[in-house]
Design a protein around this motif. Sequence first.
Motif, PDB file in Angstrom:
ATOM      1  N   SER A 198     -25.718 -61.683 -40.322  1.00  0.00           N
ATOM      2  CA  SER A 198     -26.907 -61.884 -41.205  1.00  0.00           C
ATOM      3  C   SER A 198     -27.982 -60.808 -40.938  1.00  0.00           C
ATOM      4  O   SER A 198     -28.810 -60.620 -42.070  1.00  0.00           O
ATOM      5  CB  SER A 198     -27.598 -63.229 -40.567  1.00  0.00           C
ATOM      6  OG  SER A 198     -28.212 -63.033 -39.539  1.00  0.00           O
ATOM      7  N   SER A 199     -28.095 -60.215 -40.113  1.00  0.00           N
ATOM      8  CA  SER A 199     -29.214 -59.032 -40.196  1.00  0.00           C
ATOM      9  C   SER A 199     -28.669 -57.872 -40.914  1.00  0.00           C
ATOM     10  O   SER A 199     -29.800 -57.309 -41.504  1.00  0.00           O
ATOM     11  CB  SER A 199     -29.397 -58.446 -38.495  1.00  0.00           C
ATOM     12  OG  SER A 199     -28.349 -57.963 -38.142  1.00  0.00           O
TER      13      SER A 199
ATOM     14  N   ARG B 262     -29.494 -59.173 -44.313  1.00  0.00           N
ATOM     15  CA  ARG B 262     -30.825 -59.016 -44.643  1.00  0.00           C
ATOM     16  C   ARG B 262     -31.585 -57.835 -44.650  1.00  0.00           C
ATOM     17  O   ARG B 262     -32.198 -57.606 -45.748  1.00  0.00           O
ATOM     18  CB  ARG B 262     -31.724 -59.905 -43.415  1.00  0.00           C
ATOM     19  CG  ARG B 262     -33.069 -59.973 -43.703  1.00  0.00           C
ATOM     20  CD  ARG B 262     -33.770 -60.622 -42.420  1.00  0.00           C
ATOM     21  NE  ARG B 262     -32.868 -61.809 -41.726  1.00  0.00           N
ATOM     22  CZ  ARG B 262     -32.488 -61.595 -40.539  1.00  0.00           C
ATOM     23  NH1 ARG B 262     -32.931 -60.526 -39.899  1.00  0.00           N
ATOM     24  NH2 ARG B 262     -32.061 -62.576 -40.026  1.00  0.00           N
TER      25      ARG B 262
ATOM     26  N   LEU C   4     -32.884 -57.484 -48.629  1.00  0.00           N
ATOM     27  CA  LEU C   4     -34.285 -57.613 -48.611  1.00  0.00           C
ATOM     28  C   LEU C   4     -34.844 -56.275 -48.284  1.00  0.00           C
ATOM     29  O   LEU C   4     -35.981 -55.893 -48.982  1.00  0.00           O
ATOM     30  CB  LEU C   4     -34.629 -58.469 -47.221  1.00  0.00           C
ATOM     31  CG  LEU C   4     -34.325 -59.975 -47.622  1.00  0.00           C
ATOM     32  CD1 LEU C   4     -34.908 -60.899 -46.456  1.00  0.00           C
ATOM     33  CD2 LEU C   4     -35.068 -60.754 -48.980  1.00  0.00           C
TER      34      LEU C   4
END
Length: 192
Positions: free
Chosen positions: A165-166, A169, A173
Amino acid sequence: MFGIFKLSFAREPLDSEVERQDKFYRIIIKAEAVVLAAANTSNDFSNDSSVLSVKETYAVPQIRLPLLDIPIFSSLYEDWTPYKEVFTAIIDKNTPTDDVHKLYYLRQSLKGGIAAKITNAVDLSSHSYKYAWDSLVSRFQNERVIFERHIKAIFDQQNIERESSSSLRHLLLDNTTVHLKALSALKQPIEH
């Protein structure tokens, strides 16, 4: 004649210098209001030298803001728009600053690349600032090139090495969203 008013200067415990200054200015403002009210109600004393006139106005001091750092521009087209907006607001539109100082600040904010070469090519004089700034604007305010650089940055992103997920992200993002917002600021369609 004007009525009697009392100002209390009794010692009260004040927590800080700011509170003392605040109280001082409130007292000054109250006294000024009383003097102005008395002067306005007695027009027949306007020529009398015993009537006080308030020549200065006292204002409560405003909050002191931290010093602003001048942005740094490294001659990348995709960094031009935010640099230009901040530099224009802080330096270029600052009318009390003369053009020699503006040119000095402009030179200090350019690190390497063609932008620094453009400003270093002119003399440090008052008539050179406008020429240097206009040269930078004509060189870097190229919306087509800025658009292409943001599109290229979106497609040239590194692949995710490990599924997490990092990593996702960071890709979506931290990288993609920045460039999409920049394209949106350029009024380019980013939907679908």
